[in-house]
Design a protein around this motif. Structure first.
Motif, PDB file in Angstrom:
ATOM      1  N   GLY A 103       0.802  -1.231   0.000  1.00 32.33           N
ATOM      2  CA  GLY A 103       0.000   0.000   0.000  1.00 32.33           C
ATOM      3  C   GLY A 103       0.836   1.283   0.000  1.00 32.33           C
ATOM      4  N   HIS A 104       0.282   2.324  -0.628  1.00 32.82           N
ATOM      5  CA  HIS A 104       0.919   3.649  -0.629  1.00 32.82           C
ATOM      6  C   HIS A 104      -0.140   4.686  -0.934  1.00 32.82           C
ATOM      7  CE1 HIS A 104       0.633   3.835  -5.032  1.00 32.82           C
ATOM      8  NE2 HIS A 104       0.964   2.559  -5.017  1.00 32.82           N
ATOM      9  N   LYS A 105       0.176   5.928  -0.688  1.00 29.51           N
ATOM     10  CA  LYS A 105      -0.770   6.982  -1.041  1.00 29.51           C
ATOM     11  C   LYS A 105      -0.939   6.994  -2.562  1.00 29.51           C
ATOM     12  CE  LYS A 105      -1.871  11.718  -0.450  1.00 29.51           C
ATOM     13  NZ  LYS A 105      -1.349  13.058  -0.529  1.00 29.51           N
ATOM     14  N   ALA A 106      -2.188   6.978  -3.025  1.00 26.78           N
ATOM     15  CA  ALA A 106      -2.440   6.879  -4.464  1.00 26.78           C
ATOM     16  C   ALA A 106      -1.786   8.040  -5.205  1.00 26.78           C
ATOM     17  CB  ALA A 106      -3.941   6.872  -4.734  1.00 26.78           C
ATOM     18  N   THR A 118       5.300   5.618  -9.253  1.00 31.80           N
ATOM     19  CA  THR A 118       5.253   5.369 -10.701  1.00 31.80           C
ATOM     20  C   THR A 118       5.540   3.908 -11.011  1.00 31.80           C
ATOM     21  OG1 THR A 118       5.773   7.609 -11.324  1.00 31.80           O
ATOM     22  CG2 THR A 118       6.416   5.924 -12.898  1.00 31.80           C
ATOM     23  N   ASN A 119       6.580   3.351 -10.388  1.00 28.13           N
ATOM     24  CA  ASN A 119       6.920   1.952 -10.666  1.00 28.13           C
ATOM     25  C   ASN A 119       6.067   1.023  -9.810  1.00 28.13           C
ATOM     26  OD1 ASN A 119       7.966  -0.510 -11.187  1.00 28.13           O
ATOM     27  ND2 ASN A 119      10.090   0.008 -10.709  1.00 28.13           N
ATOM     28  N   ALA A 144       9.378   6.801 -24.995  1.00 24.96           N
ATOM     29  CA  ALA A 144       9.663   5.502 -25.627  1.00 24.96           C
ATOM     30  C   ALA A 144       8.440   4.591 -25.533  1.00 24.96           C
ATOM     31  CB  ALA A 144      10.847   4.855 -24.910  1.00 24.96           C
ATOM     32  N   PRO A 145       8.327   3.550 -26.391  1.00 29.10           N
ATOM     33  CA  PRO A 145       7.197   2.620 -26.300  1.00 29.10           C
ATOM     34  C   PRO A 145       7.074   2.030 -24.889  1.00 29.10           C
ATOM     35  CG  PRO A 145       8.405   2.231 -28.312  1.00 29.10           C
ATOM     36  CD  PRO A 145       9.206   3.231 -27.522  1.00 29.10           C
ATOM     37  N   GLY A 146       5.844   2.005 -24.374  1.00 32.86           N
ATOM     38  CA  GLY A 146       5.588   1.471 -23.035  1.00 32.86           C
ATOM     39  C   GLY A 146       5.771   2.504 -21.930  1.00 32.86           C
ATOM     40  N   GLU A 147       6.252   3.703 -22.272  1.00 33.26           N
ATOM     41  CA  GLU A 147       6.535   4.719 -21.243  1.00 33.26           C
ATOM     42  C   GLU A 147       5.420   5.748 -21.117  1.00 33.26           C
ATOM     43  OE1 GLU A 147      11.215   5.840 -20.617  1.00 33.26           O
ATOM     44  OE2 GLU A 147      10.094   6.889 -22.148  1.00 33.26           O
ATOM     45  N   GLY A 148       5.239   6.277 -19.922  1.00 30.94           N
ATOM     46  CA  GLY A 148       4.372   7.429 -19.691  1.00 30.94           C
ATOM     47  C   GLY A 148       5.241   8.551 -19.158  1.00 30.94           C
ATOM     48  N   LYS A 149       5.150   9.741 -19.725  1.00 29.55           N
ATOM     49  CA  LYS A 149       6.022  10.850 -19.307  1.00 29.55           C
ATOM     50  C   LYS A 149       5.240  12.147 -19.241  1.00 29.55           C
ATOM     51  CE  LYS A 149      10.370   9.164 -19.617  1.00 29.55           C
ATOM     52  NZ  LYS A 149      10.609   8.404 -18.410  1.00 29.55           N
ATOM     53  N   LEU A 150       5.689  13.026 -18.345  1.00 23.73           N
ATOM     54  CA  LEU A 150       5.141  14.377 -18.303  1.00 23.73           C
ATOM     55  C   LEU A 150       6.009  15.273 -19.158  1.00 23.73           C
ATOM     56  CD1 LEU A 150       4.359  14.659 -14.501  1.00 23.73           C
ATOM     57  CD2 LEU A 150       2.706  14.472 -16.365  1.00 23.73           C
ATOM     58  N   LEU A 151       5.386  16.051 -20.023  1.00 25.55           N
ATOM     59  CA  LEU A 151       6.127  16.927 -20.935  1.00 25.55           C
ATOM     60  C   LEU A 151       5.620  18.348 -20.789  1.00 25.55           C
ATOM     61  CD1 LEU A 151       5.657  14.773 -24.171  1.00 25.55           C
ATOM     62  CD2 LEU A 151       7.618  14.680 -22.632  1.00 25.55           C
ATOM     63  N   THR A 152       6.450  19.297 -21.159  1.00 22.71           N
ATOM     64  CA  THR A 152       5.960  20.673 -21.278  1.00 22.71           C
ATOM     65  C   THR A 152       6.091  21.060 -22.740  1.00 22.71           C
ATOM     66  OG1 THR A 152       6.775  21.114 -19.065  1.00 22.71           O
ATOM     67  CG2 THR A 152       6.180  23.024 -20.386  1.00 22.71           C
ATOM     68  N   ILE A 153       4.948  21.246 -23.393  1.00 17.77           N
ATOM     69  CA  ILE A 153       4.984  21.578 -24.828  1.00 17.77           C
ATOM     70  C   ILE A 153       4.250  22.904 -25.013  1.00 17.77           C
ATOM     71  CG2 ILE A 153       4.340  20.831 -27.160  1.00 17.77           C
ATOM     72  CD1 ILE A 153       4.450  17.942 -26.188  1.00 17.77           C
ATOM     73  N   ASN A 154       4.950  23.873 -25.562  1.00 16.70           N
ATOM     74  CA  ASN A 154       4.388  25.228 -25.756  1.00 16.70           C
ATOM     75  C   ASN A 154       3.754  25.764 -24.473  1.00 16.70           C
ATOM     76  OD1 ASN A 154       5.139  25.077 -28.405  1.00 16.70           O
ATOM     77  ND2 ASN A 154       3.165  24.193 -29.052  1.00 16.70           N
ATOM     78  N   ASN A 161       1.324   5.725 -13.627  1.00 13.63           N
ATOM     79  CA  ASN A 161       1.276   4.465 -12.883  1.00 13.63           C
ATOM     80  C   ASN A 161       1.576   3.383 -13.910  1.00 13.63           C
ATOM     81  OD1 ASN A 161       0.298   1.988 -11.934  1.00 13.63           O
ATOM     82  ND2 ASN A 161      -1.414   2.914 -10.811  1.00 13.63           N
ATOM     83  N   SER A 162       2.788   2.817 -13.830  1.00 11.48           N
ATOM     84  CA  SER A 162       3.267   1.989 -14.953  1.00 11.48           C
ATOM     85  C   SER A 162       2.562   0.639 -15.054  1.00 11.48           C
ATOM     86  CB  SER A 162       4.777   1.802 -14.852  1.00 11.48           C
ATOM     87  OG  SER A 162       5.105   1.161 -13.650  1.00 11.48           O
ATOM     88  N   ALA A 163       2.195   0.020 -13.931  1.00 12.48           N
ATOM     89  CA  ALA A 163       1.548  -1.297 -14.035  1.00 12.48           C
ATOM     90  C   ALA A 163       0.115  -1.180 -14.532  1.00 12.48           C
ATOM     91  CB  ALA A 163       1.577  -2.013 -12.686  1.00 12.48           C
ATOM     92  N   GLU A 164      -0.594  -0.142 -14.113  1.00 16.72           N
ATOM     93  CA  GLU A 164      -2.009  -0.001 -14.516  1.00 16.72           C
ATOM     94  C   GLU A 164      -2.154   0.849 -15.785  1.00 16.72           C
ATOM     95  OE1 GLU A 164      -3.625  -1.643 -12.029  1.00 16.72           O
ATOM     96  OE2 GLU A 164      -2.010  -1.417 -10.564  1.00 16.72           O
ATOM     97  N   LYS A 165      -1.033   1.423 -16.264  1.00 21.75           N
ATOM     98  CA  LYS A 165      -1.054   2.294 -17.460  1.00 21.75           C
ATOM     99  C   LYS A 165      -2.111   3.389 -17.289  1.00 21.75           C
ATOM    100  CE  LYS A 165       1.755  -0.351 -20.116  1.00 21.75           C
ATOM    101  NZ  LYS A 165       2.670  -0.589 -18.995  1.00 21.75           N
ATOM    102  N   SER A 166      -2.032   4.068 -16.159  1.00 19.91           N
ATOM    103  CA  SER A 166      -3.023   5.114 -15.868  1.00 19.91           C
ATOM    104  C   SER A 166      -2.307   6.363 -15.362  1.00 19.91           C
ATOM    105  CB  SER A 166      -4.012   4.613 -14.805  1.00 19.91           C
ATOM    106  OG  SER A 166      -3.332   4.325 -13.597  1.00 19.91           O
TER     107      SER A 166
END
Ligand SMILES: Cc1cc2nc3c(=O)[nH]c(=O)nc-3n(C[C@H](O)[C@H](O)[C@H](O)COP(=O)(O)OP(=O)(O)OC[C@H]3O[C@@H](n4cnc5c(N)ncnc54)[C@H](O)[C@@H]3O)c2cc1C
Ligand code: FES
Length: 506
Positions: free
Chosen positions: A296-299, A303-304, A430-440, A471-476
């Motif tokens: 358990g952890h705070k939701a 990430t991993n 990259a494929p399989g990755e979720g990332k935060l970006l700053t675009i414009n 959240n890498s396991a749930e892809k959310s």
């Protein structure tokens, strides 16, 4: 990425039919009571109110019993790990007695529904245990036993259990229960429809306007109701500030085949920082599944999340010798800072709007109890138990834990806006990755699937504007502030948000 154990679906959902029989709301309707949220709290309230002669509507944004109640461990017990010694200390013996009696009554309420309605839901009476493996938490377990005995609970102290590893001591509660939560809830949900009462799925409530009558607003139609219950686990309305009186805790479960001859009897939970929850459940082919929960952890803060499953797998292999993993799943519950759920009016001024939240990972009994208490409250039946669960009680904002939590929320609101500044292109994902970006200048949450396709959405949570986390396991995309969750395409998965994340078009 390591191979994760089992299929990524809750056993309770995988072993029950899809509830395609319930329609979506398309026309305006009028009922006595509208209940938002088809989990254990909402369904219990609905069935009791219908039995009392009221017309009810149960509205769920997704499918009935696929929220937290479809992802639980489904132990029905008043042994809530360690709580009674602390309750006696913090709120006194008289109020702790109410907690004990009301949770025992909730177990019997479930048992009675099973009997009255002949519900085939693998309900069985079991003993529940909270155990210590070292001397570090042994005193806590002993104090829990002493507190429970003082309150007349069916408690004893034992040093031996059927777990296949030694313990230093455990508090044992007799005659508790376990069941298949979704079989139970689907059966009850089917009893709601008819005679002016309804169940609607895939119907997300966007707003509730309290009045005489109240208006429950969805994208397609409006429900008019004298009374509304918000039973969405994390309340979708900001009135009452329940998002600041609870924090969302996410936790993980795996299910593995176990030889019945080697399986533990009863339901178990450990103690200390790194504890595990253990029970078995019959599998449809006559075999037995071992469920192990933990991590358990705070939701929204990890990430991993794959690591959490792998740790559970290692634990199950080394402690129980299991090899064949069938399912893995995860969910979260609202944890109240004083350990007591919030059941009652949304604000002191509400006359028609009620809420149930803060079950602190023990909602099979406390969610049932919420349904019982809200039904009494709405029917005008005086229930002395309500006083300790009063949802408008003075909240412990000043406890160290709640202050820390709300400071962390503030930190996320401000600090997370600076994340992702170093990345500015979708090509960085990259494929399989979720990332935060700053675009414009816009914060973007981008996921590239294994086929190389980008799914890009705004990273700003539609609840109160925090920045979501991958959240890498749930892809959310999970919000670290109050537990809002979204699919990789930005669709709301879990409250309090009611609006999806906006799609980003490159
Ligand atoms: C890992 C884990 C294990 C657990 N194990 C146990 C256990 O062994 N024993 C125990 O007692 N408790 C356990 N719990 C706690 C228990 O499962 C929960 O407290 C309980 O299921 C919560 O029920 P609920 O009705 O509040 O929420 P839910 O079951 O989540 O129901 C809420 C419903 O509201 C719907 N909804 C949300 N937003 C909207 C909207 N805008 N419009 C319409 N509908 C909406 C959702 O789709 C959902 O179906 C566990 C919790 C976790 C996290
Ligand atoms: S859930 Fe509240 S800001 Fe995201």
């Amino acid at each position: 990425m390591s191979q994760l154990p089992g299929k990524a679906i809750s056993y309770w959902i995988a072993s029950t039919p899809h509830t395609s029989t319930f329609p979506s709301l398309t026309n305006d309707i009028s009922v006595d009571i509208a209940i938002v949220g088809g989990g254990i709290a909402g369904i219990t309230a609905a069935i009791l109110l219908k039995r009392a002669g009221k017309t009810v509507v149960l509205l769920d944004a997704q499918q009935i019993a696929t929220g937290v109640s479809g992802h639980t461990t489904a132990k029905v017990t008043s042994l809530h790990q360690l709580i009674y010694a602390q309750l006696i200390k913090e709120i006194g013996e008289e109020k702790a007695q109410i907690y004990a009696n009301s949770n025992q009554a909730a177990i019997e309420r479930v048992a009675k529904f099973v009997e009255e309605e002949n519900i085939d839901c693998d309900f069985s009476r079991r003993n529940a245990y909270t155990f210590a493996e070292t001397t570090e938490t042994l005193d806590d377990v002993r104090s829990e036993f002493e507190a429970a005995v003082k309150l007349g609970l069916p408690a004893s102290f034992v040093t031996e259990t059927s777990l296949p590893f030694p313990i230093t001591g455990a508090v044992k509660f007799d005659n508790q229960a376990q069941f298949h939560a979704r079989k139970y809830l689907l059966h009850l949900a089917r009893l709601i429809e008819g005679n002016g009462s309804y169940v609607f799925e895939n119907t997300r409530v966007r707003n509730v306007e309290e009045g005489n009558p109240c208006q429950v607003v969805t994208a397609t139609a409006t429900v008019t109701a004298k009374t509304v219950i918000i039973a969405t686990n994390a309340p979708i309305l900001d009135q009452g500030l329940f998002f600041a009186k609870n924090y969302p805790k996410r936790s993980y479960i795996i299910a593995a085949r176990i030889d019945p001859a080697k399986a533990p009897e009863g339901m178990y939970i450990g103690t200390g920082n790194d504890y595990y929850s253990i029970r078995t459940t019959p599998a449809p082919d006559g075999g037995l599944l071992l469920l192990v929960g933990g991590g358990g952890h705070k939701a929204g803060t990890v990430t991993n999340t794959e690591e959490r499953y792998l740790k559970l797998e290692n634990y199950a292999r080394s402690r129980f010798g299991v090899e064949q993993f069938e399912y893995r799943w995860s969910t979260q519950d609202m944890v109240s800072f004083d350990q007591l759920p919030y059941i009652g009016k949304v604000t002191p001024l509400s006359n028609h709007l009620y809420v149930a939240t803060g079950f602190s990972l023990w909602g099979m009994s406390k969610g049932t109890l919420a349904g019982m208490l809200l039904s009494d409250l709405i029917l005008g039946i005086d229930n002395p138990w309500l006083k300790i669960y009063n949802s408008t009680r003075a909240t412990p904002f000043v406890t160290v834990e709640s202050l820390k939590n709300n400071l962390e929320v503030g930190f996320h609101w401000v600090g997370d806006r600076l994340k992702g500044l170093e990345r500015s292109s979708l090509a960085d994902v990259a494929p399989g990755e979720g990332k935060l970006l700053t675009i414009n200048g816009h914060k973007i949450a981008a996921y590239r699937d294994e086929e190389g396709q980008i799914h890009a959405v705004s990273a700003t949570c539609t609840h109160l504007g925090c920045i979501v986390n991958w959240n890498s396991a749930e892809k959310s995309w999970d919000c670290p502030c109050h537990g809002g969750r979204y699919s990789c395409d930005g669709k709301v998965l879990h409250g309090p948000p009611v609006k999806n994340l906006k799609r980003y078009k490159a």
